[in-house]
Design an enzyme around this catalytic site. Structure first.
Site, PDB file in Angstrom:
ATOM      1  N   TYR A 125       0.840  -1.202   0.000  1.00 51.62           N
ATOM      2  CA  TYR A 125       0.000   0.000   0.000  1.00 51.62           C
ATOM      3  C   TYR A 125       0.881   1.260   0.000  1.00 51.62           C
ATOM      4  O   TYR A 125       0.655   2.191  -0.781  1.00 51.62           O
ATOM      5  CB  TYR A 125      -0.919  -0.055   1.226  1.00 51.62           C
ATOM      6  CG  TYR A 125      -1.551   1.256   1.599  1.00 51.62           C
ATOM      7  CD1 TYR A 125      -2.616   1.765   0.858  1.00 51.62           C
ATOM      8  CD2 TYR A 125      -1.100   1.989   2.693  1.00 51.62           C
ATOM      9  CE1 TYR A 125      -3.193   2.974   1.197  1.00 51.62           C
ATOM     10  CE2 TYR A 125      -1.668   3.190   3.040  1.00 51.62           C
ATOM     11  CZ  TYR A 125      -2.719   3.677   2.281  1.00 51.62           C
ATOM     12  OH  TYR A 125      -3.283   4.882   2.617  1.00 51.62           O
TER      13      TYR A 125
HETATM   14  N1  LIG Z   1      -7.336   4.636   7.401  1.00 55.40           N
HETATM   15  C1  LIG Z   1      -6.248   5.282   7.759  1.00 55.40           C
HETATM   16  O1  LIG Z   1      -5.829   5.257   8.942  1.00 55.40           O
HETATM   17  C2  LIG Z   1      -5.491   6.076   6.722  1.00 55.40           C
HETATM   18  C3  LIG Z   1      -4.311   6.706   7.108  1.00 55.40           C
HETATM   19  C4  LIG Z   1      -3.629   7.503   6.162  1.00 55.40           C
HETATM   20  C5  LIG Z   1      -4.171   7.655   4.887  1.00 55.40           C
HETATM   21  N2  LIG Z   1      -5.335   7.013   4.533  1.00 55.40           N
HETATM   22  C6  LIG Z   1      -5.868   7.215   3.171  1.00 55.40           C
HETATM   23  O2  LIG Z   1      -7.121   7.883   3.276  1.00 55.40           O
HETATM   24  C7  LIG Z   1      -8.015   7.313   2.326  1.00 55.40           C
HETATM   25  C8  LIG Z   1      -9.477   7.602   2.726  1.00 55.40           C
HETATM   26  O3  LIG Z   1      -9.780   6.875   3.885  1.00 55.40           O
HETATM   27  P1  LIG Z   1     -11.193   7.103   4.586  1.00 55.40           P
HETATM   28  O4  LIG Z   1     -11.257   6.077   5.688  1.00 55.40           O
HETATM   29  O5  LIG Z   1     -11.393   8.523   4.904  1.00 55.40           O
HETATM   30  O6  LIG Z   1     -12.222   6.758   3.425  1.00 55.40           O
HETATM   31  P2  LIG Z   1     -13.091   5.422   3.239  1.00 55.40           P
HETATM   32  O7  LIG Z   1     -14.153   5.401   4.282  1.00 55.40           O
HETATM   33  O8  LIG Z   1     -12.175   4.237   3.127  1.00 55.40           O
HETATM   34  O9  LIG Z   1     -13.810   5.728   1.841  1.00 55.40           O
HETATM   35  C9  LIG Z   1     -13.189   5.366   0.641  1.00 55.40           C
HETATM   36  C10 LIG Z   1     -13.891   6.100  -0.488  1.00 55.40           C
HETATM   37  O10 LIG Z   1     -13.298   5.666  -1.730  1.00 55.40           O
HETATM   38  C11 LIG Z   1     -14.366   5.306  -2.604  1.00 55.40           C
HETATM   39  N3  LIG Z   1     -13.979   4.268  -3.550  1.00 55.40           N
HETATM   40  C12 LIG Z   1     -13.483   3.044  -3.292  1.00 55.40           C
HETATM   41  N4  LIG Z   1     -13.303   2.365  -4.450  1.00 55.40           N
HETATM   42  C13 LIG Z   1     -13.704   3.194  -5.439  1.00 55.40           C
HETATM   43  C14 LIG Z   1     -13.774   3.080  -6.845  1.00 55.40           C
HETATM   44  N5  LIG Z   1     -13.412   1.963  -7.491  1.00 55.40           N
HETATM   45  N6  LIG Z   1     -14.228   4.135  -7.578  1.00 55.40           N
HETATM   46  C15 LIG Z   1     -14.622   5.277  -6.946  1.00 55.40           C
HETATM   47  N7  LIG Z   1     -14.590   5.443  -5.622  1.00 55.40           N
HETATM   48  C16 LIG Z   1     -14.131   4.411  -4.875  1.00 55.40           C
HETATM   49  C17 LIG Z   1     -15.463   4.798  -1.681  1.00 55.40           C
HETATM   50  O11 LIG Z   1     -16.680   4.795  -2.379  1.00 55.40           O
HETATM   51  P3  LIG Z   1     -17.810   3.649  -2.119  1.00 55.40           P
HETATM   52  O12 LIG Z   1     -18.679   4.195  -1.020  1.00 55.40           O
HETATM   53  O13 LIG Z   1     -18.483   3.537  -3.439  1.00 55.40           O
HETATM   54  O14 LIG Z   1     -17.090   2.386  -1.709  1.00 55.40           O
HETATM   55  C18 LIG Z   1     -15.381   5.822  -0.566  1.00 55.40           C
HETATM   56  O15 LIG Z   1     -16.081   6.999  -0.914  1.00 55.40           O
HETATM   57  C19 LIG Z   1      -7.629   5.835   2.312  1.00 55.40           C
HETATM   58  O16 LIG Z   1      -8.033   5.218   1.112  1.00 55.40           O
HETATM   59  C20 LIG Z   1      -6.117   5.902   2.433  1.00 55.40           C
HETATM   60  O17 LIG Z   1      -5.527   5.996   1.149  1.00 55.40           O
HETATM   61  C21 LIG Z   1      -6.000   6.236   5.421  1.00 55.40           C
END
Ligand SMILES: NC(=O)c1ccc[n+]([C@@H]2O[C@H](COP(=O)([O-])OP(=O)(O)OC[C@H]3O[C@@H](n4cnc5c(N)ncnc54)[C@H](OP(=O)(O)O)[C@@H]3O)[C@@H](O)[C@H]2O)c1
Length: 216
Positions: A125
């Site tokens: 990742y």
């Molecule tokens: N979790 C952590 O601790 C962490 C830490 C650092 C950075 N991050 C980054 O932050 C990002 C966001 O995390 P989050 O937890 O705020 O969001 P999240 O709840 O994981 O939401 C992900 C979003 O991406 C969309 N998505 C997934 N697959 C897709 C596709 N094929 N086409 C279009 N949209 C798609 C989802 O839409 P659907 O509703 O349609 O699925 C949803 O709106 C992570 O993906 C990661 O890269 C995360």
């Protein structure tokens, strides 16, 4: 400003839609399922269909900026990381270039600068984040790359710390504060070119944004 938010249905992206709309911006939220339209409208945005693994035709047309907040999630495995987080993001970067959309804010992750520091579970990742951040930086777009620590659902504090570069110091931050930083960066063009780690801290977000101004 007209902004397309990718990843608008949940998490940080949904909060970004809400905060942009509250600040008076014209917001489009990308959805891949028509049933998600009401979610985006309730956040104050206008839904637009698109899928990072499928059709992206026209999604960036007519916007001034893109906030990329999407991701395949931690439970999906390396293949989805490549298809959605890496290849999907690169397709959006290419679409912006083709359509003349200059401004791009990317939600990346802490330690994306040094993926091999991650454990086996997250190394693929972080490597994907590393590659896509490099591709975005080299794209010629006015890009800002935000690399937060662990995301929480706590209420936003309005205060952050910028520049904590190591996974072992990972830290955490509420999604609401990350969204506020994304909005602040979109509203401050001089943050283009900034790439930074972000966790909770003591600095008011407006001051942190001011410090990020390129050359400040
Ligand atoms: N979790 C952590 O601790 C962490 C830490 C650092 C950075 N991050 C980054 O932050 C990002 C966001 O995390 P989050 O937890 O705020 O969001 P999240 O709840 O994981 O939401 C992900 C979003 O991406 C969309 N998505 C997934 N697959 C897709 C596709 N094929 N086409 C279009 N949209 C798609 C989802 O839409 P659907 O509703 O349609 O699925 C949803 O709106 C992570 O993906 C990661 O890269 C995360």
């Amino acid at each position: 400003m007209r902004v397309l938010v990718i990843g608008s249905t949940r998490g940080t992206g949904k909060l970004t839609v809400e905060q942009l709309a509250s600040a008076g911006h014209e917001v489009r939220g990308m959805i891949r399922d028509p049933e998600q339209a009401d979610t985006v409208r309730a956040s104050g945005g206008e839904p637009v269909r698109g899928d990072l693994e499928g059709d992206l035709d026209g999604v960036v047309d007519g916007v001034d900026a893109v906030a990329f907040c999407a991701g395949s999630g931690s439970s999906t495995g390396p293949d989805a990381t490549l298809r959605v987080d890496l290849h999907g993001a690169v397709r959006v970067i290419d679409a912006c270039r083709d359509a003349g959309v200059g401004r791009f804010v990317m939600l990346s992750a802490i330690s994306a600068d040094d993926p091999m520091r991650g454990n086996e579970k997250i190394r693929h990742y972080l490597a994907a984040m590393h590659a896509r951040d490099r591709i975005l930086s080299d794209s010629g777009l006015d890009a800002t790359i935000v690399r937060p620590g662990g995301l929480t659902h706590d209420e936003g504090t309005g205060k952050v710390r910028i520049g904590v570069p190591r996974l072992e110091e990972r830290g955490s931050i509420p999604r609401a504060d990350v969204a506020a930083v994304i909005v602040g960066c979109l509203e401050e063009p001089a943050t283009a070119g900034a790439v930074f780690e972000l966790v909770s801290g003591d600095t008011p977000i407006a001051d942190a944004i001011a410090e990020l101004r390129t050359g400040a």
